[in-house]
Every structure is written in structure tokens, then in C-alpha cells.
Design an enzyme around this catalytic site. Sequence first.
Site, mmCIF file in Angstrom:
data_model
loop_
_atom_site.group_PDB
_atom_site.id
_atom_site.type_symbol
_atom_site.label_atom_id
_atom_site.label_comp_id
_atom_site.label_asym_id
_atom_site.label_seq_id
_atom_site.Cartn_x
_atom_site.Cartn_y
_atom_site.Cartn_z
ATOM 1 N N ARG A 79 0.846 -1.213 0.000
ATOM 2 C CA ARG A 79 0.000 0.000 0.000
ATOM 3 C C ARG A 79 0.877 1.257 0.000
ATOM 4 N NH1 ARG A 79 -1.918 1.786 4.665
ATOM 5 N NH2 ARG A 79 -2.377 -0.270 5.514
ATOM 6 N N TYR A 137 -17.728 16.225 -15.786
ATOM 7 C CA TYR A 137 -18.061 14.799 -15.750
ATOM 8 C C TYR A 137 -19.033 14.568 -14.584
ATOM 9 C CZ TYR A 137 -17.663 9.880 -14.604
ATOM 10 O OH TYR A 137 -17.966 8.581 -14.276
ATOM 11 N N ASP A 153 -8.950 17.928 -15.579
ATOM 12 C CA ASP A 153 -9.206 16.515 -15.872
ATOM 13 C C ASP A 153 -8.787 16.282 -17.323
ATOM 14 O OD1 ASP A 153 -10.283 14.041 -16.608
ATOM 15 O OD2 ASP A 153 -11.952 14.214 -15.206
ATOM 16 N N LYS A 168 -9.466 4.932 -19.507
ATOM 17 C CA LYS A 168 -9.874 5.310 -20.867
ATOM 18 C C LYS A 168 -8.675 5.200 -21.819
ATOM 19 C CE LYS A 168 -13.489 6.515 -18.409
ATOM 20 N NZ LYS A 168 -14.554 5.599 -18.123
HETATM 21 C C1 LIG Z 1 -13.626 12.752 -17.743
HETATM 22 C C2 LIG Z 1 -13.697 11.656 -16.722
HETATM 23 N N1 LIG Z 1 -13.089 11.820 -15.527
HETATM 24 C C3 LIG Z 1 -13.118 10.861 -14.581
HETATM 25 C C4 LIG Z 1 -13.787 9.673 -14.779
HETATM 26 C C5 LIG Z 1 -13.837 8.617 -13.706
HETATM 27 O O1 LIG Z 1 -12.985 7.558 -14.001
HETATM 28 P P1 LIG Z 1 -13.201 6.024 -13.563
HETATM 29 O O2 LIG Z 1 -14.384 5.522 -14.298
HETATM 30 O O3 LIG Z 1 -11.903 5.382 -13.936
HETATM 31 O O4 LIG Z 1 -13.431 6.014 -12.083
HETATM 32 C C6 LIG Z 1 -14.432 9.455 -16.002
HETATM 33 C C7 LIG Z 1 -15.177 8.194 -16.236
HETATM 34 O O5 LIG Z 1 -15.918 8.038 -17.186
HETATM 35 C C8 LIG Z 1 -14.371 10.473 -16.999
HETATM 36 O O6 LIG Z 1 -14.978 10.313 -18.192
#
Ligand SMILES: Cc1ncc(COP(=O)(O)O)c(C=O)c1O
Length: 386
Positions: free
Chosen positions: A52, A107, A179, A204
Site C-alpha cells: 500500500r 463529468y 481533468d 480510458k
Molecule cells: C472525464 C472523466 N473523468 C473521470 C472519470 C472517472 O474515471 P473512472 O471511471 O476510472 O473512475 C471518467 C469516467 O468516465 C471520466 O470520463
Amino acid sequence: MPNAPPHLGTRLAQAGCHPDPQTGALTPPLHLASTFERPASGDYGDGYVYARWGNPTRDLLEATLADLEYPDGGAEAAAFASGMAAVMTVLQALRPGDHILLPDDVYHGVRHLLRSTFADWGLTYSEVDQTDLDAVRAALRPETKLVWAETPSNPLLKITNLEALAEIAHDAGALLLVDGTWTTPLLQRPLELGADLVLHSATKYLGGHSDTLLGVVVARSGLDLFERMRALQKGAGAVADPFACWLVLRGLRSLGARMPLHSRNAQRLAEALRGHPAVEAVHYPGLPDHPGHAIAQEQMDGFGGMLAFQVRGGADEALGVAARCRLFRRATSLGGTESLIEHRASIESQPTPTPQNLLRVSVGLEHADDLISDLTEALHPIAAAR
Ligand SMILES: Cc1ncc(COP(=O)(O)O)c(C=O)c1O
């Protein structure tokens, strides 16, 4: 004359590949150990203790991503179990009473987490259209500690000028977090544009194959907020598991080839959809008449593989188009090799500002002609009925 530093594409192609001193293996080993032997002296020194707190595969991924975002040791990274675990850790590192300024097209998971959980912890937030910088200035409060940005935004692909936003945030004593999930370091490097932190859902494009879940935050070196996040990562344990780290390292090595093809395919699709009689609007920053086109051209190295469009009609017509697709898969998420189509308003936490007739598309690596004919055929009944 000294050698020029390698291009980003070169660094990506060899991401994390340092020949293993013991075996000569060129690709990174996967370390699954949860614990490490304590030296007879009793002093671990700089060595590993417990997974961890630190794991060699995770350390390699973090160092690789920090270097891709901001070379020459100017950044640090922390990897988490998912993008949302990374988001949660940023929020936990803030203090009760702090205010976060979100984009109005954030998001939805971030908005939902703040609304459902962190409001009770004393964090406040508000939303603003970050394409309007005067509105951003007006929305800042004395207690604003973090400006959160997404550009292109999700799902309307609004574009924000990051250099200007960083200056506005800093003048107000706040940090800027971007982000960068949709862009990856290949298309946009926010730390170079003045941001303090970059967050990725590596689930992604960085992983790139829809087969792993991981999140990462990369921060400019020396940030107290990041030190608190690091302490939470090690102490509270929302860490990325070593196999996910290894898969993302593998994904990075083909990112330089994948992103330009995602972008080319998305551009072709956006152009085909724009003139279609069943389409009311197309949102893609690569289109010259997109309101953020000039800024995107300036701050991005490619417009990316995500686009959204609004069909003529409402939710039923949009859902009907998705249902008629044969090649596009109907699924949430993005950034894999396969193209996905999604009716966003019905998957997002409610209430949502997303238009009911909007379909979001993650454009994959298939042949663009096939993607265009799949979508135009799916749109045909709407055009024919008009
Ligand atoms: C722009 C964006 N940020 C954060 C996230 C969150 O990521 P995760 O699904 O890996 O928890 C997503 C998920 O779709 C996203 O599209």
C-alpha cells in the site's frame, strides 16, 4: 552538439521500458508482492516495505506519467484504483469550508460525489461556464481553493483557455486542476499551460483497451495539496493494483499511434454528421465553426476522439439511433479501440443539464468509412420521416 531530447512519441513508445538489471527483460516486470523483507539491520532505508505504501510497478507507472506530463522531474504522480478514487482523494485532501469551482459541463461523477458525499463534509462547490472567463472571475470566492477544469468538456466538448484560467485561479489564490482524461498528455499538457494538477481516468485512453480501471493525479512538484493526497494514498489505501499499473504501462506504449487515429476518425465522422438532415448540432472542436476551435488549435496537439451530436427530436429519437447502430457498441466509457455510442442524459446522475437528444460517441480505431456508414444508416429513418 547535445542530442535533442526525444519526442513525446518516442518516450511513449518506450514508456517504462528500462532493461531489468537481473534478467535483461525489456518490458517492465509485474511485481505482485504485498510485503517485502526487512533487512537484518532492521532498517528498511529507502527500500520497499508494504505494497500500500509503495510497489515497484506502481512507482514505475507514476514516474512514467509524471515524466510524460512534465519532463525533467518537475512533477509527481499518484496512482489510484480508479479515476473516481483519484477524484475522491483530491476532495479528501481539501479542508472543510473550502470551495471548488466546477465547469457547468463537468463529468457527472464529480458533481454527484460532491453533491452526495462531500457536501456533508463541509466542501462547497458551484458551477460556471468556463468558456466565459468574466463569469469565472465573478464566480470565485475568498474560500475557493480549487478550480476544476475539463477541456474539451464532457459531454458538450466546450473548450476553455487553460493559460488564462490558470492565471485567473492563481490571482484568486486557488489551484487549477484539469481533468485530462479525454486528451492524454499526447494532445494536451495542462501543467505546461500553468495548471497545478492533472487528473486522468487511465481506464480510458491511457489503458486504451477497455480492460482495466485506474486513476492518476499528476502534480507540479512541491504542492502541499499533493502531499496530503500522497499521505491519503498510502494511509487510506485507494491504491492502483499492480496488474492495472502494468496494463496501463503497456497501453502507454501504443498511445502515440492510437490518439492520432482516434482524432482522424472523429474529425471524419464530425464532418459527415454536420451536414446530415437528421442532425441538429455536432459538438467537436476540430470543426472550424466550433466556438472553441481557435483555442483548441492553440493548446491541443489534435482534437481527440470524443464527439457529441444532437439528433432532431428528443430522447426517443436519440435512443432509436443508438439502437439501430450495428458497428458502434452501446456502452458507457470511452477511449478503447472499439467505437461506443451513448445516450448520456439517461446514464448521468439526475438532474443533469445534458440535452435529451444528445448522443456521445467515443470514436475507435475502425475504418472511418465503416463508422460513417453505420451512423448515417442509423440516422436514416429520422431524415426520411422529415
Ligand atoms: C472525464 C472523466 N473523468 C473521470 C472519470 C472517472 O474515471 P473512472 O471511471 O476510472 O473512475 C471518467 C469516467 O468516465 C471520466 O470520463
